[in-house]
Design a protein around this motif. Structure first.
Motif, PDB file in Angstrom:
ATOM      1  N   ASP A 191       4.227  17.414  -9.417  1.00 14.09           N
ATOM      2  CA  ASP A 191       4.632  16.158  -8.797  1.00 14.09           C
ATOM      3  C   ASP A 191       3.704  15.052  -9.307  1.00 14.09           C
ATOM      4  OD1 ASP A 191       5.947  14.303  -7.286  1.00 14.09           O
ATOM      5  OD2 ASP A 191       5.096  14.944  -5.361  1.00 14.09           O
ATOM      6  N   VAL A 192       4.024  14.556 -10.488  1.00 15.53           N
ATOM      7  CA  VAL A 192       3.221  13.556 -11.197  1.00 15.53           C
ATOM      8  C   VAL A 192       4.034  12.285 -11.341  1.00 15.53           C
ATOM      9  CG1 VAL A 192       2.258  12.959 -13.469  1.00 15.53           C
ATOM     10  CG2 VAL A 192       1.769  15.197 -12.445  1.00 15.53           C
ATOM     11  N   LEU A 193       3.402  11.146 -11.096  1.00 15.78           N
ATOM     12  CA  LEU A 193       4.007   9.846 -11.373  1.00 15.78           C
ATOM     13  C   LEU A 193       3.390   9.310 -12.658  1.00 15.78           C
ATOM     14  CD1 LEU A 193       5.898   7.544 -10.504  1.00 15.78           C
ATOM     15  CD2 LEU A 193       3.934   6.521  -9.309  1.00 15.78           C
ATOM     16  N   PRO A 194       4.153   9.244 -13.759  1.00 10.58           N
ATOM     17  CA  PRO A 194       3.591   8.751 -15.017  1.00 10.58           C
ATOM     18  C   PRO A 194       3.691   7.232 -15.110  1.00 10.58           C
ATOM     19  CG  PRO A 194       5.814   9.550 -15.401  1.00 10.58           C
ATOM     20  CD  PRO A 194       5.540   9.728 -13.918  1.00 10.58           C
ATOM     21  N   LEU A 195       2.592   6.603 -15.499  1.00  9.29           N
ATOM     22  CA  LEU A 195       2.574   5.160 -15.759  1.00  9.29           C
ATOM     23  C   LEU A 195       2.119   4.980 -17.203  1.00  9.29           C
ATOM     24  CD1 LEU A 195       1.358   5.638 -12.625  1.00  9.29           C
ATOM     25  CD2 LEU A 195       1.485   3.143 -12.655  1.00  9.29           C
ATOM     26  N   ARG A 196       3.034   4.578 -18.064  1.00 12.03           N
ATOM     27  CA  ARG A 196       2.739   4.525 -19.496  1.00 12.03           C
ATOM     28  C   ARG A 196       2.488   3.093 -19.946  1.00 12.03           C
ATOM     29  NH1 ARG A 196       7.397   8.106 -19.189  1.00 12.03           N
ATOM     30  NH2 ARG A 196       6.548  10.230 -18.959  1.00 12.03           N
ATOM     31  N   GLU A 197       1.251   2.851 -20.333  1.00  7.59           N
ATOM     32  CA  GLU A 197       0.801   1.577 -20.895  1.00  7.59           C
ATOM     33  C   GLU A 197       1.098   0.386 -19.997  1.00  7.59           C
ATOM     34  OE1 GLU A 197       1.124   1.019 -25.040  1.00  7.59           O
ATOM     35  OE2 GLU A 197       1.040   3.150 -25.517  1.00  7.59           O
ATOM     36  N   PRO A 198       0.638   0.413 -18.736  1.00  8.59           N
ATOM     37  CA  PRO A 198       0.826  -0.769 -17.882  1.00  8.59           C
ATOM     38  C   PRO A 198       0.124  -1.990 -18.466  1.00  8.59           C
ATOM     39  CG  PRO A 198      -0.672   0.821 -16.860  1.00  8.59           C
ATOM     40  CD  PRO A 198      -0.081   1.502 -18.044  1.00  8.59           C
TER      41      PRO A 198
ATOM     42  N   ALA B  29       0.816  -1.212   0.000  1.00  2.06           N
ATOM     43  CA  ALA B  29       0.000   0.000   0.000  1.00  2.06           C
ATOM     44  C   ALA B  29       0.847   1.259   0.000  1.00  2.06           C
ATOM     45  CB  ALA B  29      -0.939  -0.008   1.198  1.00  2.06           C
ATOM     46  N   ALA B  30       1.995   1.218   0.668  1.00  2.00           N
ATOM     47  CA  ALA B  30       2.810   2.417   0.835  1.00  2.00           C
ATOM     48  C   ALA B  30       3.954   2.523  -0.154  1.00  2.00           C
ATOM     49  CB  ALA B  30       3.361   2.462   2.261  1.00  2.00           C
ATOM     50  N   ASP B  31       4.151   1.523  -0.991  1.00  2.00           N
ATOM     51  CA  ASP B  31       5.341   1.488  -1.849  1.00  2.00           C
ATOM     52  C   ASP B  31       4.940   1.421  -3.316  1.00  2.00           C
ATOM     53  OD1 ASP B  31       7.791   1.218  -3.015  1.00  2.00           O
ATOM     54  OD2 ASP B  31       8.393  -0.578  -1.917  1.00  2.00           O
ATOM     55  N   ALA B  32       4.918   2.588  -3.974  1.00  2.00           N
ATOM     56  CA  ALA B  32       4.575   2.623  -5.393  1.00  2.00           C
ATOM     57  C   ALA B  32       5.626   1.943  -6.252  1.00  2.00           C
ATOM     58  CB  ALA B  32       4.394   4.065  -5.857  1.00  2.00           C
TER      59      ALA B  32
ATOM     60  N   LEU C 212      -2.038  -9.814  -2.798  1.00  2.00           N
ATOM     61  CA  LEU C 212      -1.950  -8.360  -2.866  1.00  2.00           C
ATOM     62  C   LEU C 212      -3.159  -7.739  -2.190  1.00  2.00           C
ATOM     63  CD1 LEU C 212      -0.687  -7.918  -6.526  1.00  2.00           C
ATOM     64  CD2 LEU C 212       0.649  -8.032  -4.422  1.00  2.00           C
ATOM     65  N   PRO C 213      -2.961  -6.687  -1.420  1.00  2.00           N
ATOM     66  CA  PRO C 213      -4.057  -6.141  -0.634  1.00  2.00           C
ATOM     67  C   PRO C 213      -5.040  -5.339  -1.472  1.00  2.00           C
ATOM     68  CG  PRO C 213      -2.115  -4.780  -0.363  1.00  2.00           C
ATOM     69  CD  PRO C 213      -1.688  -5.980  -1.177  1.00  2.00           C
ATOM     70  N   ASP C 214      -6.259  -5.269  -0.998  1.00  2.00           N
ATOM     71  CA  ASP C 214      -7.250  -4.345  -1.529  1.00  2.00           C
ATOM     72  C   ASP C 214      -7.106  -3.057  -0.731  1.00  2.00           C
ATOM     73  OD1 ASP C 214      -9.521  -2.872  -2.184  1.00  2.00           O
ATOM     74  OD2 ASP C 214     -10.717  -4.670  -2.525  1.00  2.00           O
ATOM     75  N   LEU C 215      -6.773  -1.963  -1.396  1.00  2.00           N
ATOM     76  CA  LEU C 215      -6.494  -0.720  -0.697  1.00  2.00           C
ATOM     77  C   LEU C 215      -7.744   0.035  -0.290  1.00  2.00           C
ATOM     78  CD1 LEU C 215      -3.435   0.523  -2.771  1.00  2.00           C
ATOM     79  CD2 LEU C 215      -3.517  -1.031  -0.821  1.00  2.00           C
ATOM     80  N   GLY C 216      -8.911  -0.454  -0.726  1.00  2.00           N
ATOM     81  CA  GLY C 216     -10.166   0.113  -0.267  1.00  2.00           C
ATOM     82  C   GLY C 216     -10.589   1.350  -1.022  1.00  2.00           C
ATOM     83  N   ALA C 217     -11.774   1.848  -0.656  1.00  2.00           N
ATOM     84  CA  ALA C 217     -12.379   2.973  -1.361  1.00  2.00           C
ATOM     85  C   ALA C 217     -11.622   4.278  -1.131  1.00  2.00           C
ATOM     86  CB  ALA C 217     -13.839   3.122  -0.929  1.00  2.00           C
ATOM     87  N   THR C 218     -10.804   4.334  -0.084  1.00  2.00           N
ATOM     88  CA  THR C 218     -10.080   5.574   0.208  1.00  2.00           C
ATOM     89  C   THR C 218      -8.760   5.695  -0.553  1.00  2.00           C
ATOM     90  OG1 THR C 218      -8.982   4.549   2.112  1.00  2.00           O
ATOM     91  CG2 THR C 218     -11.089   5.674   2.513  1.00  2.00           C
ATOM     92  N   ALA C 219      -8.388   4.675  -1.320  1.00  2.00           N
ATOM     93  CA  ALA C 219      -7.128   4.712  -2.062  1.00  2.00           C
ATOM     94  C   ALA C 219      -7.160   5.838  -3.098  1.00  2.00           C
ATOM     95  CB  ALA C 219      -6.891   3.385  -2.759  1.00  2.00           C
ATOM     96  N   PRO C 220      -6.040   6.530  -3.303  1.00  2.00           N
ATOM     97  CA  PRO C 220      -5.995   7.568  -4.359  1.00  2.00           C
ATOM     98  C   PRO C 220      -6.329   6.948  -5.711  1.00  2.00           C
ATOM     99  CG  PRO C 220      -4.036   7.677  -2.972  1.00  2.00           C
ATOM    100  CD  PRO C 220      -4.745   6.413  -2.604  1.00  2.00           C
ATOM    101  N   HIS C 221      -7.061   7.691  -6.518  1.00  2.00           N
ATOM    102  CA  HIS C 221      -7.443   7.191  -7.839  1.00  2.00           C
ATOM    103  C   HIS C 221      -6.583   7.872  -8.892  1.00  2.00           C
ATOM    104  CE1 HIS C 221      -9.960   5.863 -11.192  1.00  2.00           C
ATOM    105  NE2 HIS C 221     -10.598   5.094 -10.348  1.00  2.00           N
TER     106      HIS C 221
ATOM    107  N   ARG D 280      -1.233   4.769  -6.457  1.00  2.00           N
ATOM    108  CA  ARG D 280      -0.244   5.051  -5.421  1.00  2.00           C
ATOM    109  C   ARG D 280       0.858   5.966  -5.950  1.00  2.00           C
ATOM    110  NH1 ARG D 280       2.201  -0.405  -4.630  1.00  2.00           N
ATOM    111  NH2 ARG D 280       1.738  -0.388  -6.857  1.00  2.00           N
ATOM    112  N   GLY D 281       1.436   6.760  -5.038  1.00  2.00           N
ATOM    113  CA  GLY D 281       2.575   7.593  -5.372  1.00  2.00           C
ATOM    114  C   GLY D 281       3.740   7.304  -4.446  1.00  2.00           C
ATOM    115  N   PHE D 282       4.872   7.871  -4.764  1.00  2.00           N
ATOM    116  CA  PHE D 282       6.040   7.711  -3.905  1.00  2.00           C
ATOM    117  C   PHE D 282       6.008   8.673  -2.712  1.00  2.00           C
ATOM    118  CE2 PHE D 282       7.568   5.573  -7.666  1.00  2.00           C
ATOM    119  CZ  PHE D 282       8.414   4.593  -7.171  1.00  2.00           C
ATOM    120  N   ARG D 283       5.168   9.712  -2.798  1.00  2.00           N
ATOM    121  CA  ARG D 283       5.047  10.690  -1.724  1.00  2.00           C
ATOM    122  C   ARG D 283       3.585  11.060  -1.557  1.00  2.00           C
ATOM    123  NH1 ARG D 283       9.077  11.594  -4.886  1.00  2.00           N
ATOM    124  NH2 ARG D 283       7.834  12.774  -6.377  1.00  2.00           N
ATOM    125  N   PRO D 284       3.194  11.502  -0.381  1.00  2.00           N
ATOM    126  CA  PRO D 284       1.833  12.023  -0.221  1.00  2.00           C
ATOM    127  C   PRO D 284       1.601  13.186  -1.182  1.00  2.00           C
ATOM    128  CG  PRO D 284       2.859  11.677   1.925  1.00  2.00           C
ATOM    129  CD  PRO D 284       3.935  11.484   0.898  1.00  2.00           C
TER     130      PRO D 284
END
Length: 345
Positions: free
Chosen positions: A96-103, A11-14, A63-72, A141-145
Motif C-alpha cells: 500500500d504505497v502512494l507514489p509521488l513522482r517528481e513533485p 491534513a487528512a486529504d492526500a 496551508l497548515p503545518d502538520l507538525g512533528a508527528t506527520a508521517p514522513h 500524507r496517504g489516502f488511508r492510515p
C-alpha cells in the motif's frame, strides 16, 4: 476550494497536492487529484494540469503545518535516466504505497537552498528549515492510515537530499557506472539534449563542491559534459546521502536489471514494506517491465536498453573514452571523489 476549508481538510486529504510554489508571491498552487492520478502520473509537474484537474492558488500560510508527528515520506533519488520511474512503478505494486513522482515543489525548495545565506535569498535559513519540514509533512500524507508515501525526486533534488531526509524516512539512491550512463544518455536524442541543457547548472554545482576547480564548461566536449553531469550527481549523493548511513541504500541499476526480484526484495525491506515473493513475481510478470516507464504507451525492455547502449557505445567510442579519462583525472585530483564507482563495483 476556499482557504479556510482547504486548511481544515488538508491534513487528512492526500488528494490535495501542493503542486507548485510561486516564490515571489509566497503562494501555492493546490491541485485536486485522485489516488489513480498519483499512480499513473510519470511526473507531478506542469504536464499534470489538464482541464479535468481542479486547482487554485492560495497563500502559503493558508496551508497548515502538520507538525512533528506527520508521517514522513521515503525517497527515491537518482542521477537521471537510471530506471527510477521503473522502480517507483514496481514498488507501488508491492504494497500500500502512494507514489509521488517528481513533485514540482521540491524544485522550488532546491532553488531556495541554492541562495540561502546570500543577499538575494527570499527566505531566511530558519524559514527554509521550517518550510522544508512542512513540505515533507505534506508529501507524507496517504489516502488511508498506514499508506506509505514514496517520493521519486528529480535528479537535481539530490543536492538537498540530506535536508529532505533529516526529519525521518529512508532513501534509495539509483546510479550506474559512468560508461553505462554515457551510453544510455547518448542512445537517445531527447536524453542527450536534456542532459546538455542541464550541464551549466551541474557544472556550477560541481565547481561549488570542489576547491580550486580548474575547468570551464566551454572547455569540455559535449560527451565530456555528459560525463561531468554523472560526476556532479554522484558527488552530490556522496555528500548528501553517504552510503555508510543505514538509512541510505545505494543500488546500481545495472545490478537491479540482472536480478530484479532480489533487488526489489531488498528495496522493499529497506523501506519497511512487508512483501512476499509472490507479489514481487506478479509485479515483474506484468506490463511494467515491458513499457517505457515515463510513457507507458511505448514499449521498452531491458534487452532493448542493452541493444541501444551497445549501438551508442560503438557510435561514440572515442568521445566516450575521452570523457571517462576526464572524469578519472578529475577524481584523482580530489580525495573526496576517490571512492566514486566510476566503473562499478
Amino acid at each position: 476550494m476556499a482557504a479556510v476549508s482547504l486548511s481544515d481538510r488538508f491534513a487528512a486529504d492526500a488528494g490535495l497536492l501542493p503542486h507548485m510554489a510561486d516564490l515571489a508571491n509566497d503562494r501555492m498552487l493546490v491541485a485536486q487529484l485522485g489516488e489513480g492520478d498519483y499512480r499513473s502520473a510519470s511526473f507531478l509537474d506542469q504536464r499534470l494540469l489538464t482541464d479535468r484537474i481542479g486547482r487554485e492558488w492560495v497563500p502559503w500560510t493558508a496551508l497548515p503545518d502538520l507538525g512533528a508527528t506527520a508521517p514522513h515520506p521515503h525517497f527515491i533519488f537518482h542521477i537521471g535516466h537510471v530506471g527510477s520511474t521503473l522502480v517507483s512503478r514496481l514498488i507501488a505494486e508491492l504494497a500500500d504505497v502512494l507514489p509521488l513522482r517528481e513533485p514540482m515543489l521540491l524544485r522550488s525548495l532546491a532553488q531556495v537552498a541554492e541562495r540561502i545565506g546570500r543577499p538575494e535569498s527570499l527566505w531566511s535559513p530558519t524559514l527554509y528549515r521550517e518550510r522544508l519540514r512542512q513540505v515533507c509533512g505534506w508529501l507524507g500524507r496517504g489516502f488511508r492510515p498506514g499508506q506509505q508515501a514514496i517520493v521519486k525526486a528529480s535528479s537535481v533534488i539530490t543536492a538537498i537530499a540530506d535536508d529532505l531526509t533529516a526529519g525521518g524516512g529512508r532513501a534509495l539512491f539509483l546510479h550506474v557506472p559512468l560508461p553505462r550512463y554515457l551510453e544510455t544518455i547518448l542512445a537517445g536524442e531527447a536524453s542527450t539534449a536534456e542532459t546538455l541543457a542541464q550541464a551549466p547548472a551541474r557544472m556550477a554545482r560541481l565547481a561549488g563542491q570542489l576547491p580550486d576547480f580548474p575547468f570551464a564548461l566551454w572547455q569540455l566536449a559535449p560527451v565530456t559534459r555528459i560525463a561531468m553531469s554523472w560526476l556532479c550527481e554522484m558527488a552530490s549523493a556522496q555528500r548528501t546521502l553517504p552510503p555508510a548511513d543505514p538509512r541510505h541504500q545505494w543500488m546500481d541499476f545495472e545490478a537491479f536489471l540482472s536480478d530484479p526480484a532480489a533487488a526489489l526484495a531488498v528495496q522493499a525491506a529497506h523501506f519497511g514494506l512487508s512483501v512476499d515473493s509472490g507479489r514481487i513475481d506478479t509485479a515483474l510478470a506484468g506490463p511494467i517491465m515491458r513499457q517505457y516507464s515515463k510513457a507507458p504507451e511505448h514499449g521498452y525492455s531491458p534487452d532493448l536498453r542493452r541493444q541501444l547502449q551497445a549501438e551508442a557505445a560503438a557510435r561514440h567510442a572515442r568521445a566516450i573514452g575521452e570523457a571517462i579519462a576526464w572524469v578519472e583525472a578529475t577524481t584523482a585530483r580530489y580525495n573526496t571523489l576517490a571512492e566514486l564507482p566510476i566503473h562499478g563495483r
